[in-house]
Design an enzyme around this catalytic site. Structure first.
Site, short mmCIF file in Angstrom:
data_model
loop_
_atom_site.label_atom_id
_atom_site.label_comp_id
_atom_site.label_asym_id
_atom_site.label_seq_id
_atom_site.Cartn_x
_atom_site.Cartn_y
_atom_site.Cartn_z
N THR A 46 -9.42 16.64 -0.47
CA THR A 46 -8.20 16.93 -1.24
C THR A 46 -7.59 15.64 -1.78
O THR A 46 -7.41 14.68 -1.04
CB THR A 46 -7.18 17.66 -0.32
OG1 THR A 46 -7.83 18.82 0.20
CG2 THR A 46 -5.92 18.06 -1.07
N GLY A 98 -10.94 -0.23 -2.60
CA GLY A 98 -12.04 -1.12 -2.96
C GLY A 98 -13.24 -0.98 -2.03
O GLY A 98 -14.40 -0.96 -2.48
N SER A 157 -8.81 -1.33 -6.74
CA SER A 157 -7.99 -0.90 -5.61
C SER A 157 -6.52 -1.04 -5.98
O SER A 157 -6.07 -2.12 -6.39
CB SER A 157 -8.32 -1.80 -4.41
OG SER A 157 -7.53 -1.43 -3.32
N ALA A 158 -5.74 0.05 -5.80
CA ALA A 158 -4.36 0.08 -6.28
C ALA A 158 -3.45 -0.95 -5.62
O ALA A 158 -2.58 -1.53 -6.27
CB ALA A 158 -3.77 1.48 -6.08
N HIS A 159 -3.65 -1.21 -4.31
CA HIS A 159 -2.69 -2.08 -3.64
C HIS A 159 -2.78 -3.54 -4.08
O HIS A 159 -1.95 -4.36 -3.72
CB HIS A 159 -2.80 -1.95 -2.11
CG HIS A 159 -3.99 -2.59 -1.48
ND1 HIS A 159 -3.92 -3.81 -0.87
CD2 HIS A 159 -5.27 -2.19 -1.36
CE1 HIS A 159 -5.11 -4.13 -0.39
NE2 HIS A 159 -5.95 -3.17 -0.67
N GLN A 218 -9.87 -7.72 -7.41
CA GLN A 218 -8.83 -8.74 -7.61
C GLN A 218 -8.41 -8.86 -9.07
O GLN A 218 -7.37 -9.43 -9.36
CB GLN A 218 -9.34 -10.11 -7.12
CG GLN A 218 -9.47 -10.22 -5.62
CD GLN A 218 -8.13 -10.23 -4.88
OE1 GLN A 218 -7.08 -10.53 -5.46
NE2 GLN A 218 -8.17 -9.89 -3.61
N CYS A 251 -11.77 -16.11 11.64
CA CYS A 251 -11.61 -16.48 13.05
C CYS A 251 -12.04 -15.34 13.95
O CYS A 251 -11.85 -14.19 13.64
CB CYS A 251 -10.18 -16.80 13.40
SG CYS A 251 -9.10 -16.88 12.02
N1 PLP Z 1 -13.19 -6.44 -2.84
C1 PLP Z 1 -12.37 -7.51 -2.98
C2 PLP Z 1 -12.76 -8.61 -3.91
C3 PLP Z 1 -11.19 -7.60 -2.25
O1 PLP Z 1 -10.39 -8.65 -2.39
C4 PLP Z 1 -10.86 -6.52 -1.37
C5 PLP Z 1 -9.64 -6.59 -0.53
O2 PLP Z 1 -9.26 -7.61 -0.02
C6 PLP Z 1 -11.72 -5.43 -1.28
C7 PLP Z 1 -12.89 -5.42 -2.03
C8 PLP Z 1 -11.42 -4.26 -0.40
O3 PLP Z 1 -10.41 -3.47 -0.99
P1 PLP Z 1 -9.56 -2.41 -0.14
O4 PLP Z 1 -8.60 -3.19 0.67
O5 PLP Z 1 -8.87 -1.57 -1.17
O6 PLP Z 1 -10.52 -1.62 0.66
#
Ligand code: PLP
Length: 374
Positions: free
Chosen positions: A237, A78, A199-201, A179, A324
């Site tokens: 790559t 992301g 973002s895959a995770h 999200q 924080c």
């Molecule tokens: N954008 C949003 C709304 C997110 O919640 C996050 C991750 O918390 C990101 C971007 C960043 O993604 P990544 O962790 O894959 O870099």
């Protein structure tokens, strides 16, 4: 180095931070890493095989968001997708300004720093005002970037309408859907966005891999100098195993979308019912149009940071609504933007439910919350 969690029974309720990998995606990741390790740019069979896996992944992902395969560009996640768009989306030298909402992720907010930025406010539900957006987009605006769903409170924005406003003024439109992808139905053609980050995770795929949807490749400059990969737009790559695992995780989530949403909403509603049965003073920060599973709750005169640590001692993972540093803890930019009352703001925690959670975990979570606050 120990990789084990000592067989602790963990209650993982921080799925907006990251998710556990889908078992099938994990198997594919291992299998491809072991057996299909060829460089996808090489002409011999091992390379060609990797190229085929890449093409197949692109097709699977494109279908999940109603895009064409050549509109999908693999990235490291992301943050990279967001940075790429903000820094390289390009229409005219006369247009340099950016419009974003106040509650964007830092991947957007911090990549905008070098530009002239117009920030759109949000109401107490975290929703942007389309009239304010109309007034903020000018003939100098290069790009408008509004997130699809917020990572702290789950608010879903009126993306289709926002994209129309940007386009009417000749600006490009991006949505950070990190999200949302894999959790709600997304149709890029219907939304008519120019770019979309994922973002895959966040959808049970591996970390360090994601994609950027680009409607028209002519509107974006190459991300960095390098090889010819990704249609000469993003060299390096390709991580074929991670890319195929991402496609598998996304397809599995999309195939089970309604089922997952129903299950997650059911657990979310159970949380509201449970927490309301205790005699606690709190507010839920939410919008009528929200992502299933993200709960932002602010307890009066509580310390969200302390709650998070106390829950951690009970093997429960949640996150805070605070940013924080070593000197002081402040409410996050999102909690500030939706104007949560000061006596509640620092008592905010985010509970984010995923497809692997169950109601019993909510029983244990709420029991611990009660113990901490009483
Ligand atoms: N954008 C949003 C709304 C997110 O919640 C996050 C991750 O918390 C990101 C971007 C960043 O993604 P990544 O962790 O894959 O870099």
């Amino acid at each position: 180095m120990s990789y084990s969690t000592n067989n602790k029974k963990i209650i993982y309720l921080d799925n907006a931070a990251t998710t556990k990998m889908d078992p099938e995606a994990l198997n594919k990741y291992v299998e491809i890493s072991k057996n299909c390790y060829g460089n996808a740019s090489q002409p011999y069979f091992l390379g060609v095989n990797s190229k085929k896996i890449l093409n197949e992944s692109r097709k699977i992902i494109a279908k999940c968001i109603n895009a064409n395969p050549d509109q999908i560009f693999f990235t490291s996640g992301g943050t990279e997708s967001d940075n790429w768009v903000i820094k390289k989306a390009n229409i005219s030298k006369k247009r340099e300004d950016i419009v974003v909402s106040l509650i964007e992720h830092h991947a957007i907010l911090n990549s905008c720093k070098e530009y002239n930025v117009n920030y759109i406010s949000v109401d107490s539900t975290g929703t942007i005002d389309l009239n304010e957006l109309k007034k903020s987009v000018t003939n100098k605006t290069r790009i408008v970037s509004i997130m699809y769903a917020n990572n702290e409170i789950g608010t879903i924005q009126p993306i289709k309408e926002a994209a129309q406003i940007a386009h009417k003024k000749g600006a490009l439109f991006h949505t950070d859907a990190v999200q949302a992808v894999g959790h709600v139905n997304i149709d890029v053609k219907d939304l008519d966005v120019d770019y979309l980050s994922a973002s895959a995770h966040k959808f049970n795929g591996p970390k360090g891999i994601g994609f950027l949807y680009v409607k028209d490749v002519k509107t974006i400059d190459r991300f960095e100098d390098g090889g010819e990969q990704e249609n000469r737009k993003r060299g390096g790559t390709e991580n074929v195993a991670a890319i195929y695992a991402m496609a598998t995780a996304l397809k599995n989530n999309i195939d089970n979308l309604v089922l997952n949403q129903r299950k997650i909403m059911n657990i979310e509603n159970y949380f509201y019912k449970k927490i309301s049965s205790f005699n606690l003073d709190y507010v839920i920060n939410k919008s009528p149009n929200k992502l299933p599973g993200i709960i932002s709750v602010s307890f009066k005169n509580a310390d969200g940071e302390m709650m998070m640590h106390r829950l951690d001692l009970a093997n429960i993972c949640v996150s805070t609504g605070a940013a924080c540093d070593t000197k002081k803890t402040e409410a996050s930019h999102v909690i500030k933007a939706i104007k949560v009352k000061p006596q509640y703001a620092l008592g905010t925690i985010r509970i984010s439910i995923g497809k692997n959670n169950c109601k019993k975990e909510i029983d244990l979570l709420t029991k611990e919350i009660l113990k901490i606050l009483k």
